[in-house]
Design an enzyme around this catalytic site. Sequence first.
Site, PDB file in Angstrom:
ATOM      1  N   ALA A  56      -0.065   6.501   3.946  1.00 35.61           N
ATOM      2  CA  ALA A  56       0.401   7.709   4.644  1.00 35.61           C
ATOM      3  C   ALA A  56       1.744   8.285   4.002  1.00 35.61           C
ATOM      4  CB  ALA A  56       0.368   7.455   6.159  1.00 35.61           C
ATOM      5  N   ASP A 255      -2.007   5.761   9.732  1.00 39.21           N
ATOM      6  CA  ASP A 255      -2.040   7.094   9.082  1.00 39.21           C
ATOM      7  C   ASP A 255      -1.790   8.310   9.914  1.00 39.21           C
ATOM      8  OD1 ASP A 255      -4.109   4.902   7.779  1.00 39.21           O
ATOM      9  OD2 ASP A 255      -3.326   6.302   6.214  1.00 39.21           O
TER      10      ASP A 255
HETATM   11  O1  MRU Z   1      -6.742   4.928   2.090  1.00 37.60           O
HETATM   12  P1  MRU Z   1      -5.390   4.516   2.093  1.00 37.60           P
HETATM   13  O2  MRU Z   1      -5.056   3.416   1.084  1.00 37.60           O
HETATM   14  O3  MRU Z   1      -4.554   5.496   1.664  1.00 37.60           O
HETATM   15  O4  MRU Z   1      -5.103   3.989   3.460  1.00 37.60           O
HETATM   16  C1  MRU Z   1      -3.826   3.959   3.919  1.00 37.60           C
HETATM   17  C2  MRU Z   1      -3.518   2.436   4.306  1.00 37.60           C
HETATM   18  O5  MRU Z   1      -3.099   1.927   3.564  1.00 37.60           O
HETATM   19  C3  MRU Z   1      -3.425   2.057   5.547  1.00 37.60           C
HETATM   20  O6  MRU Z   1      -4.458   2.210   6.396  1.00 37.60           O
HETATM   21  C4  MRU Z   1      -2.109   1.804   6.035  1.00 37.60           C
HETATM   22  O7  MRU Z   1      -2.009   0.680   6.944  1.00 37.60           O
HETATM   23  C5  MRU Z   1      -1.415   2.895   6.619  1.00 37.60           C
HETATM   24  S1  MRU Z   1      -0.612   3.846   5.375  1.00 37.60           S
HETATM   25  C6  MRU Z   1       1.055   3.361   5.661  1.00 37.60           C
END
Ligand code: MRU
Length: 403
Positions: A56, A255
Amino acid sequence: MNVNGKPMRTIWLDAHNPGVVHIIDQQQLPHVFEVMQLRTLADVATAIKDMHVRGAGLIGATAGYGMYLAALDAPKTNIDAFLASLEQAASTLQATRPTAVNLAWACSRQLTNIRSQMAAGLDVEALIQVAKITAQTIADEDANFCKRIGEHGLPIIHKLLQQKSGDTINILTHCNAGWLAFVDYGSATAPIYAAFNAGIPLHVWVDETRPRNQGASLTAWELGQHGVPHTIIADNVGGHLMQHGLVDMVIVGSDRTSYTGDVGNKIGTYLKALAAKDNNVPFYAALPSSTFDWALEDGVHGTPIEERAADEVTHISGVAESGPAAGQVTKVRITPETSPAKNYGFDVTPRRLVTGLITERGVCAANAESVLALYPEKRTLVEQHKAVHTNSKDGGKRVVSTS
Ligand code: MRU
């Protein structure tokens, strides 16, 4: 954080060429460490959509730089055309990945700053500088907020250490909410790095996080670079570990978190939260304020859930250890050729399963009252959104396909 002992961020502007943004190419980790250059809005949109950058905070920071690169290429002779081109750039970026709210947040922060400086009479060249400063501010703020998340999370780990009389603290995390998912430090990993640096004995259970394996490939890699003891586990192992007292706390990232405390995060997070509740294991989500959705009351039903290409489920990549492709990154199919697959990227953990939210302003309970007590300046915004929402209830879970 460190790569081969050298401090790095995940994204930075070239020191000599202000039209070039550098990123660590996360598609290639952990097998190859490579820095990639982004020069245009199209480069940025592809980097986000194809997950050369992901997570995110980093998606938001990359979008901030994307808006700046778009400003460099925008029409310069007519200020209205300049603004229209940036509004179009924001739409292009926002279409790349729907779940992480930081993306829309960064685009709208850029547009707000540019519009207000335009109203103040700045010319196009000065507005490009506004976009550049805004992008750098978003990136610096992200790193700084994550550092503070670490400072606020540290006492929680410290307390567990006292309860365990100094024994190793076992922390489970899901996906990658590490420094690779942000500009630096990470959200879920920030308290872990802070505790490790403070000499607290700890060990991290790293969920592999199918289908893209961000835990196995990214979290494991970055913890290893920093020397933090960790073990990769299959996604289904966490419940068993919790039943047997082998997890002292869970920390995940987010996210998109509703202002009421529902935590949207990588698919599989919800199941970890259920297991944690059943076993009285504290379950925390760590997030900077850029990840709160101030318009979202019911995260479970209102979060846009990205649905990605099925081949992320039917296929897997890794380094071949033998055969003609030995030593090379290879993609193999693991399913019957004709079986269909579905690939939901995220799920939402309802607030009742969340012990607390660790933010840059402190730790709070997962409910509207506590979140708004930390962010009182958002009350008016929340009330405005509520009024609009009351008049147009959409309801239902939104699934958005990027495949
Ligand atoms: O699909 P991604 O790799 O962009 O997903 C995000 C993540 O890695 C997570 O869900 C995460 O825990 C939160 S993003 C800081």
